[in-house]
Design a protein around this motif. Structure first.
Motif, PDB file in Angstrom:
ATOM      1  N   ALA A  74      34.996  46.080  45.775  1.00  0.00           N
ATOM      2  CA  ALA A  74      34.309  45.352  46.847  1.00  0.00           C
ATOM      3  C   ALA A  74      34.045  43.903  46.446  1.00  0.00           C
ATOM      4  CB  ALA A  74      32.999  46.056  47.209  1.00  0.00           C
ATOM      5  N   ILE A  75      33.689  43.683  45.193  1.00  0.00           N
ATOM      6  CA  ILE A  75      33.488  42.310  44.701  1.00  0.00           C
ATOM      7  C   ILE A  75      34.804  41.541  44.774  1.00  0.00           C
ATOM      8  CG2 ILE A  75      32.976  40.907  42.655  1.00  0.00           C
ATOM      9  CD1 ILE A  75      30.944  43.154  41.873  1.00  0.00           C
ATOM     10  N   ALA A  76      35.886  42.167  44.341  1.00  0.00           N
ATOM     11  CA  ALA A  76      37.200  41.513  44.380  1.00  0.00           C
ATOM     12  C   ALA A  76      37.605  41.183  45.817  1.00  0.00           C
ATOM     13  CB  ALA A  76      38.253  42.392  43.713  1.00  0.00           C
ATOM     14  N   ILE A  77      37.355  42.101  46.733  1.00  0.00           N
ATOM     15  CA  ILE A  77      37.676  41.852  48.144  1.00  0.00           C
ATOM     16  C   ILE A  77      36.837  40.702  48.688  1.00  0.00           C
ATOM     17  CG2 ILE A  77      37.420  42.814  50.475  1.00  0.00           C
ATOM     18  CD1 ILE A  77      38.394  45.479  49.326  1.00  0.00           C
ATOM     19  N   GLY A  78      35.552  40.674  48.330  1.00  0.00           N
ATOM     20  CA  GLY A  78      34.679  39.586  48.791  1.00  0.00           C
ATOM     21  C   GLY A  78      35.154  38.228  48.304  1.00  0.00           C
ATOM     22  N   VAL A  79      35.504  38.135  47.025  1.00  0.00           N
ATOM     23  CA  VAL A  79      36.008  36.869  46.477  1.00  0.00           C
ATOM     24  C   VAL A  79      37.330  36.503  47.150  1.00  0.00           C
ATOM     25  CG1 VAL A  79      36.873  35.744  44.387  1.00  0.00           C
ATOM     26  CG2 VAL A  79      34.809  37.152  44.283  1.00  0.00           C
ATOM     27  N   SER A  80      38.187  37.494  47.346  1.00  0.00           N
ATOM     28  CA  SER A  80      39.475  37.250  47.998  1.00  0.00           C
ATOM     29  C   SER A  80      39.281  36.770  49.434  1.00  0.00           C
ATOM     30  CB  SER A  80      40.317  38.531  47.985  1.00  0.00           C
ATOM     31  OG  SER A  80      41.491  38.366  48.734  1.00  0.00           O
ATOM     32  N   ALA A  81      38.333  37.372  50.144  1.00  0.00           N
ATOM     33  CA  ALA A  81      38.081  36.973  51.525  1.00  0.00           C
ATOM     34  C   ALA A  81      37.571  35.538  51.611  1.00  0.00           C
ATOM     35  CB  ALA A  81      37.080  37.930  52.168  1.00  0.00           C
ATOM     36  N   ILE A  82      36.742  35.143  50.657  1.00  0.00           N
ATOM     37  CA  ILE A  82      36.179  33.795  50.672  1.00  0.00           C
ATOM     38  C   ILE A  82      37.220  32.745  50.292  1.00  0.00           C
ATOM     39  CG2 ILE A  82      34.523  32.261  49.518  1.00  0.00           C
ATOM     40  CD1 ILE A  82      32.662  34.758  49.312  1.00  0.00           C
ATOM     41  N   PRO A 128      45.860  40.759  49.936  1.00  0.00           N
ATOM     42  CA  PRO A 128      45.866  41.977  49.110  1.00  0.00           C
ATOM     43  C   PRO A 128      46.294  41.735  47.658  1.00  0.00           C
ATOM     44  CG  PRO A 128      46.820  42.441  51.248  1.00  0.00           C
ATOM     45  CD  PRO A 128      46.613  40.963  51.175  1.00  0.00           C
ATOM     46  N   ALA A 129      47.244  40.858  47.443  1.00  0.00           N
ATOM     47  CA  ALA A 129      47.659  40.553  46.066  1.00  0.00           C
ATOM     48  C   ALA A 129      46.517  39.873  45.317  1.00  0.00           C
ATOM     49  CB  ALA A 129      48.905  39.680  46.060  1.00  0.00           C
ATOM     50  N   ALA A 130      45.807  38.986  45.997  1.00  0.00           N
ATOM     51  CA  ALA A 130      44.660  38.311  45.383  1.00  0.00           C
ATOM     52  C   ALA A 130      43.565  39.324  45.055  1.00  0.00           C
ATOM     53  CB  ALA A 130      44.120  37.221  46.306  1.00  0.00           C
ATOM     54  N   ASN A 131      43.356  40.322  45.924  1.00  0.00           N
ATOM     55  CA  ASN A 131      42.364  41.378  45.640  1.00  0.00           C
ATOM     56  C   ASN A 131      42.637  42.002  44.281  1.00  0.00           C
ATOM     57  OD1 ASN A 131      41.539  40.989  48.277  1.00  0.00           O
ATOM     58  ND2 ASN A 131      42.262  42.958  49.015  1.00  0.00           N
ATOM     59  N   LEU A 132      43.880  42.405  44.079  1.00  0.00           N
ATOM     60  CA  LEU A 132      44.251  43.091  42.842  1.00  0.00           C
ATOM     61  C   LEU A 132      44.131  42.172  41.633  1.00  0.00           C
ATOM     62  CD1 LEU A 132      45.300  45.621  41.471  1.00  0.00           C
ATOM     63  CD2 LEU A 132      47.618  44.840  41.977  1.00  0.00           C
ATOM     64  N   ILE A 133      44.596  40.956  41.767  1.00  0.00           N
ATOM     65  CA  ILE A 133      44.533  40.005  40.647  1.00  0.00           C
ATOM     66  C   ILE A 133      43.078  39.697  40.288  1.00  0.00           C
ATOM     67  CG2 ILE A 133      45.050  37.616  39.970  1.00  0.00           C
ATOM     68  CD1 ILE A 133      47.684  37.970  41.636  1.00  0.00           C
ATOM     69  N   ILE A 134      42.247  39.495  41.291  1.00  0.00           N
ATOM     70  CA  ILE A 134      40.823  39.215  41.048  1.00  0.00           C
ATOM     71  C   ILE A 134      40.165  40.421  40.377  1.00  0.00           C
ATOM     72  CG2 ILE A 134      38.585  38.821  42.171  1.00  0.00           C
ATOM     73  CD1 ILE A 134      40.244  37.167  44.281  1.00  0.00           C
ATOM     74  N   PHE A 135      40.479  41.628  40.848  1.00  0.00           N
ATOM     75  CA  PHE A 135      39.935  42.841  40.249  1.00  0.00           C
ATOM     76  C   PHE A 135      40.281  42.913  38.758  1.00  0.00           C
ATOM     77  CE2 PHE A 135      40.580  47.233  38.918  1.00  0.00           C
ATOM     78  CZ  PHE A 135      39.332  47.771  39.163  1.00  0.00           C
ATOM     79  N   VAL A 136      41.538  42.697  38.436  1.00  0.00           N
ATOM     80  CA  VAL A 136      41.988  42.765  37.035  1.00  0.00           C
ATOM     81  C   VAL A 136      41.317  41.674  36.206  1.00  0.00           C
ATOM     82  CG1 VAL A 136      43.996  42.499  35.519  1.00  0.00           C
ATOM     83  CG2 VAL A 136      44.157  43.949  37.547  1.00  0.00           C
ATOM     84  N   ILE A 137      41.234  40.468  36.737  1.00  0.00           N
ATOM     85  CA  ILE A 137      40.601  39.361  36.003  1.00  0.00           C
ATOM     86  C   ILE A 137      39.123  39.655  35.751  1.00  0.00           C
ATOM     87  CG2 ILE A 137      39.862  36.938  36.204  1.00  0.00           C
ATOM     88  CD1 ILE A 137      42.610  36.400  37.529  1.00  0.00           C
ATOM     89  N   LEU A 138      38.423  40.197  36.746  1.00  0.00           N
ATOM     90  CA  LEU A 138      37.006  40.539  36.555  1.00  0.00           C
ATOM     91  C   LEU A 138      36.839  41.556  35.434  1.00  0.00           C
ATOM     92  CD1 LEU A 138      35.752  40.745  40.257  1.00  0.00           C
ATOM     93  CD2 LEU A 138      35.147  39.014  38.553  1.00  0.00           C
ATOM     94  N   GLN A 139      37.730  42.545  35.378  1.00  0.00           N
ATOM     95  CA  GLN A 139      37.683  43.540  34.310  1.00  0.00           C
ATOM     96  C   GLN A 139      37.901  42.877  32.949  1.00  0.00           C
ATOM     97  OE1 GLN A 139      37.382  47.135  34.848  1.00  0.00           O
ATOM     98  NE2 GLN A 139      36.752  46.400  36.845  1.00  0.00           N
TER      99      GLN A 139
END
Length: 142
Positions: free
Chosen positions: A49-57, A63-74
């Motif tokens: 949800a955090i990754a989706i929020g950052v991607s939306a902003i 969708p590709a940004a969602n995944l990349i942001i998720f991995v980077i946050l981890q």
């Protein structure tokens, strides 16, 4: 003929754990026990949800940004605070099964494999996903 009580010497011959984390020397319940599926999934959902929020902003919900942001946050939060933000909120942390600081490479390997998703769906009797096994990590309760 081999003795049936002899200790197994190959991975396929290992007996299942009596409880998740037993083979790792972790307790059955309480702090430092393996994080159970409910907490793990809730932590994952929070992180996603955090990754989706950052991607939306910043990326108009790509969708590709969602995944990349998720991995980077981890990759950023596991070595710095010991867990992802979602796992931290549900009382979990990531440890190296070899002891000591988790270092930078374990979170990278773990997160990239987690981003592929399939390794996270394959668990052993210690409830460690393939991504944790390859990285030499375990997700435990704080």
């Amino acid at each position: 003929m081999p003795d049936s009580n002899s200790r197994p010497n190959t991975f396929g011959q290992l007996p299942p754990s009596k409880w998740p984390g037993e083979r790792l020397g972790l307790p059955r319940f309480g702090p430092s026990s393996i994080g159970r599926p409910g907490r793990r999934l809730l932590g994952f959902a929070i992180d996603w949800a955090i990754a989706i929020g950052v991607s939306a902003i910043f990326f108009n919900y790509d969708p590709a940004a969602n995944l990349i942001i998720f991995v980077i946050l981890q990759i950023v939060f596991i070595p710095t605070i010991g867990a992802s933000l979602g796992h931290r909120l549900v009382g979990l942390r990531v440890i190296s099964i070899h002891g000591g600081w988790i270092g930078p490479w374990r979170p990278i390997v773990r997160s990239v494999l987690l981003g592929i998703a399939l390794p996270a769906l394959v668990w052993d009797s210690d409830q460690r996903g393939f991504h944790d096994k390859v990285a030499g990590t375990a997700l435990i309760r704080r």
